[in-house]
Design an enzyme around this catalytic site. Structure first.
Site: not given
Ligand code: SP5
Ligand code: ZN
Length: 353
Positions: A162, A199
């Site tokens: 990212h 992602h």
């Molecule tokens: C490297 C990598 O996989 N980074 C991912 C970053 C994602 N961050 C998003 C955070 C959103 C948290 N939402 C929680 C949902 C639980 N079901």
């Molecule tokens: Zn990820």
């Protein structure tokens, strides 16, 4: 006994010094998913099979190498965080940008100008951990580039896909997979990156947006409703100098192994074959796993093995760089499933030649 065919796994213990405890996720304070336990579980799985894997320390990456892909102000900010007091974690909360704003990369209060989300904090240990994490990726690339190993694995943590040229975010600080690809590309080689993290690999995409020698491909949750939201659409095909050298494959919620393999066969493998890379980088997040708390795909450990095997069977010298994967109890077996799949597929491809 030394076994030349063991799969090299790069890791440095300083990567464990950075311990973010929580993140602000859409207004909610949650335990930080990107824990040191993730790396420790992967390490344990690797150390449990010493005849298959060989653990190695990476060489420390020179800052000049980081500067080939990253804005020096991002590096300055990550280094500025070394001045934070012990046991303190800084969460950027002011994201000022625009016309008359001149961010000072030496002032931690301006960190929000070098950051795109609220889940990616800074502490005095961030720089060292991120630099060693990137070092793992580049050292793994060096082993593969030298021709000594068909596959090498970087146990990179914190992750990297990212991170953009000038922004950290999504638990990522430096573009580990991108740095591996850049090293492999050197002066004239062609490199394909296949990002299988759940992602979108927005950082890797952006870093090679105008570079037709690096084909960037990412399969991921549909950004319409899934992190990182702003990027990952199929319409993003590359910049003016590299049209068609970026491929995004957004997939629907609950994507299973069969649908994933279909996407590989339909979109990914034909494009890679047409590009004919000299090297492959697999940005290997295992947050596509059915029990992952961050992802919404439904892959099993067997699916991950199969995906590794299919990618390995392409027969390209391959650097595997760890990205996400947050179901810690199974992360070791999921990562080794990808790795043994890749080794098996790659050995098969080499036997065919
Ligand atoms: C490297 C990598 O996989 N980074 C991912 C970053 C994602 N961050 C998003 C955070 C959103 C948290 N939402 C929680 C949902 C639980 N079901
Ligand atoms: Zn990820």
């Amino acid at each position: 006994m030394a076994n030349a065919s063991r799969l090299p796994c790069l890791f440095h213990s300083d990567q464990l010094t950075f311990k973010p405890r929580y993140e602000w996720a859409f207004g909610e304070k949650i335990d930080h998913p990107e824990t040191t336990a993730r790396a420790e579980m992967i390490l344990a799985a690797i150390e449990a099979a010493p005849d298959v894997y060989e653990l190695r320390r990476p060489d420390e990456l020179p800052e000049a190498t980081l500067a080939t892909l990253h804005d020096e102000r991002l590096i300055t900010m990550l280094k500025a965080a070394r001045q934070l007091r012990r046991a303190y974690t800084f969460y950027p909360a002011v994201f000022m940008r625009g016309e008359n704003i001149v961010p000072d990369a030496t002032n931690i209060h301006h960190a929000g100008s070098f950051c795109f989300d609220s889940g990616t904090p800074l502490s005095r240990e961030t720089w060292s951990a991120a630099r060693w994490s990137a070092s793992c990726a580049v050292s793994a690339a060096a082993l593969v580039k030298a021709g000594d190993h068909p596959v090498a694995y970087a146990l990179s943590r914190p992750p990297g896909h990212h991170a953009t040229r000038s922004l950290f975010g999504g638990y990522c600080y430096l573009g580990n997979s991108a740095l591996a690809a850049k090293h492999l590309a050197g002066e004239r080689a062609k490199v394909a990156v296949i990002d299988i993290d759940v992602h979108h690999g927005n950082g890797t995409q952006g870093l090679f947006w105008n570079d037709p020698r690096v084909l960037t491909i990412s399969l991921h949750g549909d950004p319409k409703t899934f992190f990182p939201f702003f990027t990952g659409f199929a319409s993003e095909i590359g910049g003016a100098d590299a049209r068609g050298f970026n491929l995004n494959v957004p997939l629907e919620e609950k994507t299973d192994g069969q649908a994933y393999e279909r996407a590989l066969d339909l979109h990914v493998f034909p494009r890679v074959a047409d590009f004919a890379p000299d090297f492959l980088v697999v940005a290997a997040g295992v947050d596509t796993y059915e029990r992952d708390p961050m992802g919404d795909f439904n892959l099993t450990t067997e699916d991950l093995h199969r995906i590794g095997e299919r990618i390995g069977a392409l027969g390209y010298p391959t650097v595997v760089v760890q990205e996400g994967g947050y179901y810690t109890p199974h992360i070791g077996r999921n990562v080794t499933a990808v790795l043994t799949g890749l080794s098996t597929g790659s050995a098969h491809a080499r036997a065919q030649r």
